[in-house]
Design a protein around this motif. Structure first.
Motif, PDB file in Angstrom:
ATOM      1  N   ILE A 107     -12.265 -82.947  -7.932  1.00 49.54           N
ATOM      2  CA  ILE A 107     -13.890 -83.031  -7.934  1.00 49.54           C
ATOM      3  C   ILE A 107     -13.804 -81.579  -7.758  1.00 49.54           C
ATOM      4  CG2 ILE A 107     -14.017 -83.507  -4.955  1.00 49.54           C
ATOM      5  CD1 ILE A 107     -16.171 -85.041  -5.583  1.00 49.54           C
ATOM      6  N   LEU A 108     -15.200 -81.771  -8.512  1.00 54.41           N
ATOM      7  CA  LEU A 108     -15.573 -80.138  -8.633  1.00 54.41           C
ATOM      8  C   LEU A 108     -16.907 -79.440  -8.250  1.00 54.41           C
ATOM      9  CD1 LEU A 108     -15.122 -77.754 -11.366  1.00 54.41           C
ATOM     10  CD2 LEU A 108     -17.307 -77.830 -10.503  1.00 54.41           C
ATOM     11  N   PHE A 109     -16.981 -78.648  -7.221  1.00 52.28           N
ATOM     12  CA  PHE A 109     -18.839 -78.338  -6.050  1.00 52.28           C
ATOM     13  C   PHE A 109     -18.773 -77.220  -7.703  1.00 52.28           C
ATOM     14  CE2 PHE A 109     -16.904 -81.336  -3.098  1.00 52.28           C
ATOM     15  CZ  PHE A 109     -17.429 -81.944  -2.610  1.00 52.28           C
ATOM     16  N   ASN A 110     -20.686 -77.250  -8.322  1.00 56.49           N
ATOM     17  CA  ASN A 110     -20.826 -76.456  -8.620  1.00 56.49           C
ATOM     18  C   ASN A 110     -22.437 -75.563  -8.147  1.00 56.49           C
ATOM     19  OD1 ASN A 110     -23.249 -76.129 -11.023  1.00 56.49           O
ATOM     20  ND2 ASN A 110     -21.343 -74.752 -11.202  1.00 56.49           N
ATOM     21  N   GLY A 111     -21.879 -74.618  -8.492  1.00 58.88           N
ATOM     22  CA  GLY A 111     -23.515 -73.835  -7.611  1.00 58.88           C
ATOM     23  C   GLY A 111     -23.764 -72.345  -7.719  1.00 58.88           C
ATOM     24  N   HIS A 112     -24.972 -71.974  -8.222  1.00 58.16           N
ATOM     25  CA  HIS A 112     -25.192 -70.967  -8.518  1.00 58.16           C
ATOM     26  C   HIS A 112     -25.754 -69.052  -7.504  1.00 58.16           C
ATOM     27  CE1 HIS A 112     -30.170 -70.573  -8.196  1.00 58.16           C
ATOM     28  NE2 HIS A 112     -29.435 -71.833  -8.773  1.00 58.16           N
ATOM     29  N   ILE A 113     -25.053 -68.401  -7.670  1.00 59.38           N
ATOM     30  CA  ILE A 113     -25.016 -67.256  -6.358  1.00 59.38           C
ATOM     31  C   ILE A 113     -26.114 -66.630  -6.695  1.00 59.38           C
ATOM     32  CG2 ILE A 113     -23.163 -66.021  -7.686  1.00 59.38           C
ATOM     33  CD1 ILE A 113     -21.923 -65.177  -4.532  1.00 59.38           C
ATOM     34  N   ASP A 114     -27.183 -66.802  -8.169  1.00 57.77           N
ATOM     35  CA  ASP A 114     -27.856 -65.885  -7.725  1.00 57.77           C
ATOM     36  C   ASP A 114     -29.080 -66.308  -7.408  1.00 57.77           C
ATOM     37  OD1 ASP A 114     -27.231 -67.722 -10.852  1.00 57.77           O
ATOM     38  OD2 ASP A 114     -29.243 -66.651 -11.242  1.00 57.77           O
ATOM     39  N   ASP A 178     -26.396 -65.892 -13.153  1.00 62.16           N
ATOM     40  CA  ASP A 178     -27.196 -66.609 -13.838  1.00 62.16           C
ATOM     41  C   ASP A 178     -27.940 -67.767 -14.858  1.00 62.16           C
ATOM     42  OD1 ASP A 178     -28.578 -64.603 -15.993  1.00 62.16           O
ATOM     43  OD2 ASP A 178     -27.043 -65.398 -17.657  1.00 62.16           O
ATOM     44  N   GLU A 179     -27.746 -68.625 -12.794  1.00 63.86           N
ATOM     45  CA  GLU A 179     -28.462 -69.342 -13.575  1.00 63.86           C
ATOM     46  C   GLU A 179     -29.777 -69.938 -13.708  1.00 63.86           C
ATOM     47  OE1 GLU A 179     -30.436 -73.593 -12.345  1.00 63.86           O
ATOM     48  OE2 GLU A 179     -30.494 -71.853 -11.055  1.00 63.86           O
ATOM     49  N   GLU A 180     -30.465 -68.611 -13.117  1.00 63.44           N
ATOM     50  CA  GLU A 180     -32.376 -68.364 -13.067  1.00 63.44           C
ATOM     51  C   GLU A 180     -31.682 -67.670 -14.457  1.00 63.44           C
ATOM     52  OE1 GLU A 180     -34.118 -69.789 -10.617  1.00 63.44           O
ATOM     53  OE2 GLU A 180     -33.115 -69.958  -9.232  1.00 63.44           O
ATOM     54  N   GLY A 181     -30.927 -67.355 -15.068  1.00 64.04           N
ATOM     55  CA  GLY A 181     -31.512 -67.512 -16.284  1.00 64.04           C
ATOM     56  C   GLY A 181     -31.441 -68.137 -17.450  1.00 64.04           C
ATOM     57  N   GLY A 182     -31.596 -69.512 -17.292  1.00 64.41           N
ATOM     58  CA  GLY A 182     -31.741 -70.196 -18.131  1.00 64.41           C
ATOM     59  C   GLY A 182     -30.170 -71.213 -17.944  1.00 64.41           C
ATOM     60  N   GLY A 183     -28.776 -70.791 -17.105  1.00 68.73           N
ATOM     61  CA  GLY A 183     -27.422 -71.293 -16.722  1.00 68.73           C
ATOM     62  C   GLY A 183     -26.859 -70.639 -17.525  1.00 68.73           C
ATOM     63  N   ASN A 184     -26.681 -69.343 -17.710  1.00 67.50           N
ATOM     64  CA  ASN A 184     -25.426 -69.271 -18.768  1.00 67.50           C
ATOM     65  C   ASN A 184     -24.349 -68.741 -17.785  1.00 67.50           C
ATOM     66  OD1 ASN A 184     -26.903 -68.405 -21.164  1.00 67.50           O
ATOM     67  ND2 ASN A 184     -26.750 -66.492 -20.791  1.00 67.50           N
ATOM     68  N   GLY A 185     -24.440 -68.924 -16.569  1.00 68.90           N
ATOM     69  CA  GLY A 185     -23.256 -69.055 -16.094  1.00 68.90           C
ATOM     70  C   GLY A 185     -22.376 -69.957 -16.395  1.00 68.90           C
TER      71      GLY A 185
END
Length: 428
Positions: A107-114, A178-185
């Motif tokens: 199982i993978l937990f995903n989150g953006h730090i930006d 870079d999630e706030e930039g459209g999800g590039n991360g």
């Protein structure tokens, strides 16, 4: 019936809750904001280094830095019509960590730090980068969107370790930029082979389980005119007035979509004019006007290609009814986009989450859709992982002044995630 570890998990969280809160406060105190929606760069590096320290303290079996690259985004754009090209990736890297379990099932937990930069500082009750627990709220910049969810996912593994519970499955983490930039991360993670048997995107959901979200396309429309002194108005062409004609055309298209498309979990498709600028003075007829819009559209019922075609067709067709616009067509470009997402509701992972939620909170979770897009689409559509979206906080707190999550939302998310690790092992 709750799994045999649920009471142990609850007691461990109660015993160690200040430690788990302190980890979140530390992360929120680190400035990781995007610059110019990620186009000009981002400050995620120090926050990622802190998370590496946390993973090291937890004795994660694998920890990896993965620099974001333009090459990966270009490839993703070519293959999947996803990815926002031309961002600055200096000192911007994803962090992946793995804690091996008894089973190779994962199982993978995903989150953006930006996060977005702080606006309206005069209205903040505190320094946005000096988070505080005020009453029942944890307040600070980026705490809802989405450092509380990101840290809660990590703390779920720490809870199992603190409780002395053997990991029944392998737990993975993808903390991205870079999630706030459209999800590039997350798109870079996908292109570089990160995957698992199931994924939780830890975005804020206000105690609801998001199983669908809308897609989006950002448009820029540039209109030309002829500048003259306002006293000679008839000799000029007002670009702002011509832009208004085109806005009426896309309003009519939005109304057409509203009548045609229905989804059981999501609002109807929409178009919003969010930015408009043009002109230099009240005494001058403006020869240029630009407006920017965002279109949200529905999964499985509409496509990105369809939206772009119908939107541009509506504008160009309206131009045919105006003598100036017919000969001076506006320039239409897109500058950010993301596809929609919809999870299969009968998948065993959805069942495992339902059980984990009941284990943790003693009630059933409500399944909903979200008008706001996020990285769920990447893990479901590109990586082909069963994916759900759940996290502490609410959409209303995202990008808000005095942004907060409640203490209970944060600790409950940790409890749910820890139970989910157990339930996913039990799910056939």
């Amino acid at each position: 019936m709750a799994n045999k570890y649920s009471k142990q998990i609850e007691d461990t969280i109660e015993k160690n809750k200040q430690k788990y809160i302190d980890h979140l406060l530390k992360l929120v105190s680190i400035d990781t904001h995007d610059i110019g929606h990620g186009i000009e760069g981002g400050l995620e590096g120090n926050g990622q280094e802190y998370l590496i320290q946390v993973f090291e303290e937890m004795h994660a079996d694998e920890i990896q830095k993965d620099p974001l690259t333009e090459e990966a985004i270009v490839k993703c754009n070519e293959l999947y019509n996803e990815g926002n090209i031309g961002h600055n990736y200096e000192n911007r890297f994803n962090v992946y960590a793995t804690i091996n379990g008894k089973s190779k099932k994962s199982i993978l937990f995903n989150g953006h730090i930006d996060h977005m930069p702080a606006d309206n500082l005069e209205h903040w009750k505190i320094d946005p980068l000096k988070p505080e627990v005020i009453g029942d709220k944890i307040t600070g910049l980026g705490v809802a969107d989405m450092k509380a969810g990101l840290m809660a996912g990590i703390m779920a593994s720490m809870v199992l370790q603190d409780a002395g519970i053997e990991f029944p499955v392998t737990v993975k983490y993808a903390t991205v930029c870079d999630e706030e930039g459209g999800g590039n991360g997350s798109l870079c993670a996908a292109m570089n082979g990160v995957k698992a048997d199931a994924v939780v995107v830890c975005e804020p959901t206000n105690y609801e389980l998001i199983v669908a979200h809308m897609g989006w396309v950002f448009f820029q429309v540039e209109v030309s005119g002829i500048a003259v002194h306002s006293g000679l108005k008839l000799a000029g062409v007002n670009a702002i007035e011509k832009a208004g004609i085109l806005m009426e055309a896309i309003d009519r298209l939005e109304h057409k979509w509203l009548l045609k498309y229905k989804h059981p979990l999501l609002p109807p498709p929409s178009s919003n004019v969010g930015v408009i600028y043009g002109g230099e003075a009240g005494s001058t007829i403006p020869d240029y006007c630009c407006f920017k819009t965002c279109v949200h559209y529905l999964p499985n019922l509409m496509s990105r290609e369809q939206v772009i075609k119908e939107y541009t067709d509506a504008i160009y067709e309206r131009c045919q009814g105006d003598s100036w616009l017919k000969e001076h067509m506006p320039k239409i470009t897109t500058y950010q986009q993301g596809n929609p997402f919809e999870m299969e509701l009968d998948h065993p992972f959805v069942g495992a989450f339902k059980n984990a939620y009941t284990d943790a909170l003693g009630k059933e979770v409500k399944l909903v859709g979200s008008p706001a897009g996020c990285d769920s689409r990447t893990w479901h559509n590109i990586v082909k992982c069963p994916t759900v979206q759940y996290g502490p906080g609410s959409l209303e707190q995202c990008h808000a002044v005095n942004e907060f999550v409640t203490v209970d939302q944060y600790l409950d998310a940790i409890k749910i995630y820890a139970n989910l690790i157990i339930e996913w092992a039990n799910e056939e």
